[in-house]
Design a protein around this motif. Sequence first.
Motif, PDB file in Angstrom:
ATOM      1  N   ILE A 158     -24.610  46.667  21.668  1.00 17.62           N
ATOM      2  CA  ILE A 158     -24.710  47.177  23.237  1.00 17.62           C
ATOM      3  C   ILE A 158     -23.357  47.910  23.356  1.00 17.62           C
ATOM      4  N   GLY A 165     -19.420  43.532  22.606  1.00 17.81           N
ATOM      5  CA  GLY A 165     -19.168  42.879  20.956  1.00 17.81           C
ATOM      6  C   GLY A 165     -20.301  41.635  21.157  1.00 17.81           C
ATOM      7  N   PHE A 196     -20.903  37.861  22.020  1.00 18.49           N
ATOM      8  CA  PHE A 196     -21.198  37.114  23.139  1.00 18.49           C
ATOM      9  C   PHE A 196     -20.072  36.093  22.499  1.00 18.49           C
TER      10      PHE A 196
HETATM   11  N1  URA Z   1     -26.052  40.026  21.713  1.00 18.05           N
HETATM   12  C1  URA Z   1     -24.519  40.421  21.729  1.00 18.05           C
HETATM   13  O1  URA Z   1     -24.004  39.143  21.779  1.00 18.05           O
HETATM   14  N2  URA Z   1     -24.066  41.424  21.535  1.00 18.05           N
HETATM   15  C2  URA Z   1     -24.686  42.563  21.313  1.00 18.05           C
HETATM   16  O2  URA Z   1     -24.191  43.682  21.569  1.00 18.05           O
HETATM   17  C3  URA Z   1     -26.189  42.603  22.302  1.00 18.05           C
HETATM   18  C4  URA Z   1     -26.494  41.346  21.228  1.00 18.05           C
END
Ligand code: URA
Length: 242
Positions: free
Chosen positions: A228, A233, A235
């Motif tokens: 995204i 980044g 998560f």
């Molecule tokens: N999962 C994530 O951790 N980050 C993203 O940007 C997309 C999917």
Amino acid sequence: MTEEVAPVKCVGPEYRAEDQKPTATVSTVVNYDNVTVLPQTPQLIALLSIIRNHSTARGDFVFYSNRIIRLLVEEGLNHLPTVSHTVTTPVGRPYDGLSFQGKIAGVSIMRAGEAMEQGLRDCCRSVRIGKILIQRDEETAQPKLFYDKLPEDIADRWVLLLDPMLATGGSAIMAVDVLKSRGVPEERILFLNVLASPEGIKSFASKFPTSRVVTAFVDEGLDEKNYIIPGLGDFGDRYYTR
Ligand code: URA
């Protein structure tokens, strides 16, 4: 991948003049009746600014993500059914209020979704929690179900589906298909999510028009690796390991 123009707006209390409010990029507007985006308050935007910052250390990432998750859970609970309920106060007067109706379960999409479980437990004591593991199949590049463990009576519950990042929507869509195959009606599924892409929102909300998405922010789009953007980044890496 499409990139939306994210609106830059003055953010602050309604009663302040526009020239007394700072500007910030707020959530992209989406036109789906079954998508609720949290109010773009100074508090939410400041919390998101911390977790989006690449130099935020893990401890702060966890602390401030948890605060956003709490806001999502509280909003999600607003979409559950309630009935009128009158109580008597200690001074002997009636108060005409409400009480929740219906049992709930949380279902996290592993591993990042597990980060949202405590926020749900903090609001709903002794809530039942299930888990679903979906990963990309290396051969087909499609999401594949690897594992699920759901409460036995899941079909009788409202389900709060937990995944902080809604990128393409592939995993969330598969998770809802799993829940539906276990008898959970689509309209009893609420998907709680920290950051969404417009593509993910479109796929999910149009495939399941009677489920609801509650998200803190719809971002601009996806990059070539389906991250995204501007995003935050990975998560799971930032919450658990970095
Ligand atoms: N999962 C994530 O951790 N980050 C993203 O940007 C997309 C999917």
